[in-house]
Motif scaffolding. Structure first.
Motif, short mmCIF file in Angstrom:
data_model
loop_
_atom_site.label_atom_id
_atom_site.label_comp_id
_atom_site.label_asym_id
_atom_site.label_seq_id
_atom_site.Cartn_x
_atom_site.Cartn_y
_atom_site.Cartn_z
N MET A 1 0.90 -1.09 -0.06
CA MET A 1 0.05 -0.10 0.02
C MET A 1 0.74 1.12 0.02
O MET A 1 1.88 1.45 0.91
N ALA A 2 0.44 2.19 -0.91
CA ALA A 2 1.52 3.39 -1.16
C ALA A 2 0.49 4.44 -1.40
O ALA A 2 -0.52 4.35 -1.92
N VAL A 3 0.77 5.79 -1.17
CA VAL A 3 0.03 6.95 -1.28
C VAL A 3 0.45 7.41 -2.96
O VAL A 3 1.55 7.47 -3.12
N VAL A 4 -0.71 7.75 -3.60
CA VAL A 4 -0.25 8.26 -4.96
C VAL A 4 -1.02 9.44 -5.08
O VAL A 4 -2.33 9.56 -4.77
N PRO A 5 -0.34 10.47 -5.31
CA PRO A 5 -1.11 11.95 -5.23
C PRO A 5 -1.45 12.17 -6.65
O PRO A 5 -0.85 12.01 -7.76
N PHE A 14 -14.20 24.73 -10.39
CA PHE A 14 -13.41 25.47 -11.06
C PHE A 14 -11.80 25.15 -10.60
O PHE A 14 -10.84 25.93 -11.23
N VAL A 15 -11.85 24.32 -9.82
CA VAL A 15 -10.34 24.22 -8.98
C VAL A 15 -9.88 22.61 -9.21
O VAL A 15 -10.44 21.81 -8.76
N LEU A 16 -8.51 22.45 -9.83
CA LEU A 16 -7.98 21.21 -10.10
C LEU A 16 -7.41 21.07 -8.53
O LEU A 16 -6.69 22.08 -7.96
N LYS A 17 -7.69 19.73 -7.82
CA LYS A 17 -7.20 19.75 -6.64
C LYS A 17 -6.15 18.50 -6.49
O LYS A 17 -6.38 17.45 -7.27
N LEU A 18 -5.30 18.40 -5.62
CA LEU A 18 -4.26 17.38 -5.37
C LEU A 18 -5.11 16.47 -4.45
O LEU A 18 -5.44 16.89 -3.27
N LEU A 19 -5.21 15.27 -4.92
CA LEU A 19 -5.98 14.31 -4.04
C LEU A 19 -5.04 13.21 -3.57
O LEU A 19 -4.53 12.29 -4.60
N ALA A 33 -13.68 10.48 -2.03
CA ALA A 33 -12.58 11.33 -1.55
C ALA A 33 -12.47 12.54 -2.14
O ALA A 33 -12.67 13.84 -1.82
N ALA A 34 -12.81 12.78 -3.51
CA ALA A 34 -13.17 13.74 -4.38
C ALA A 34 -14.08 14.56 -4.04
O ALA A 34 -14.09 15.81 -4.03
N ALA A 35 -14.96 13.92 -3.99
CA ALA A 35 -16.41 14.42 -3.56
C ALA A 35 -16.40 15.33 -2.22
O ALA A 35 -17.08 16.43 -2.17
N ALA A 36 -15.51 14.77 -1.34
CA ALA A 36 -15.53 15.61 0.02
C ALA A 36 -14.73 16.70 -0.18
O ALA A 36 -15.13 17.76 0.64
N ASN A 37 -14.16 17.19 -1.37
CA ASN A 37 -13.34 18.44 -1.31
C ASN A 37 -14.03 19.15 -2.50
O ASN A 37 -13.81 20.52 -2.49
N SER A 38 -15.06 18.67 -3.23
CA SER A 38 -15.92 19.50 -4.12
C SER A 38 -17.40 19.76 -3.59
O SER A 38 -17.95 20.88 -3.68
N VAL A 39 -18.13 18.62 -3.48
CA VAL A 39 -19.57 18.62 -3.35
C VAL A 39 -20.00 19.57 -2.21
O VAL A 39 -19.40 19.62 -1.26
#
Length: 84
Positions: A1-5, A14-19, A33-39
Motif C-alpha cells: 500500500m502506497a500513497v499516490v497523489p 473550477f479548481v483542480l485539486k491534489l488528491l 474522496a474527491a467529492a468530499a473536497n468539492s460537493v
C-alpha cells in the motif's frame, strides 16, 4: 500500500485539486474522496446519481471496483470525477 497523489478535476468545479489516494483504494473510494473536497463547496450534490472516475481525455470510466494500482495511474496524473 502506497500513497499516490493525483490531480483531480471534479466536473463543475473550477479548481483542480491534489488528491492523495492509496494504491488499494477503489475508484468508488477515489470518487468519494474527491467529492468530499468539492460537493457542497464548489459543486452541488446530486443525490441518487453515481460518481464515476476516468483518466483525463479518456471517454470510458474505470470500473467502480478497480483499484488505483490496477488503473496504472502515475503520481500527479489527472483524473476526472463526474456524476453518471
Amino acid at each position: 500500500m502506497a500513497v499516490v497523489p493525483l490531480a483531480a478535476h471534479f466536473h463543475g468545479d473550477f479548481v483542480l485539486k491534489l488528491l492523495p489516494v492509496e494504491t488499494t483504494n477503489t475508484m468508488d473510494e477515489v470518487a468519494a474522496a474527491a467529492a468530499a473536497n468539492s460537493v457542497g463547496i464548489h459543486v452541488p450534490g446530486q443525490p441518487g446519481r453515481t460518481l464515476r472516475v476516468r483518466k483525463q481525455g479518456v471517454d470510458a470510466p474505470y470500473a467502480r471496483e478497480s483499484t488505483v494500482a490496477e488503473s496504472g495511474l502515475e503520481p500527479t496524473e489527472c483524473i476526472e470525477i463526474y456524476y453518471e
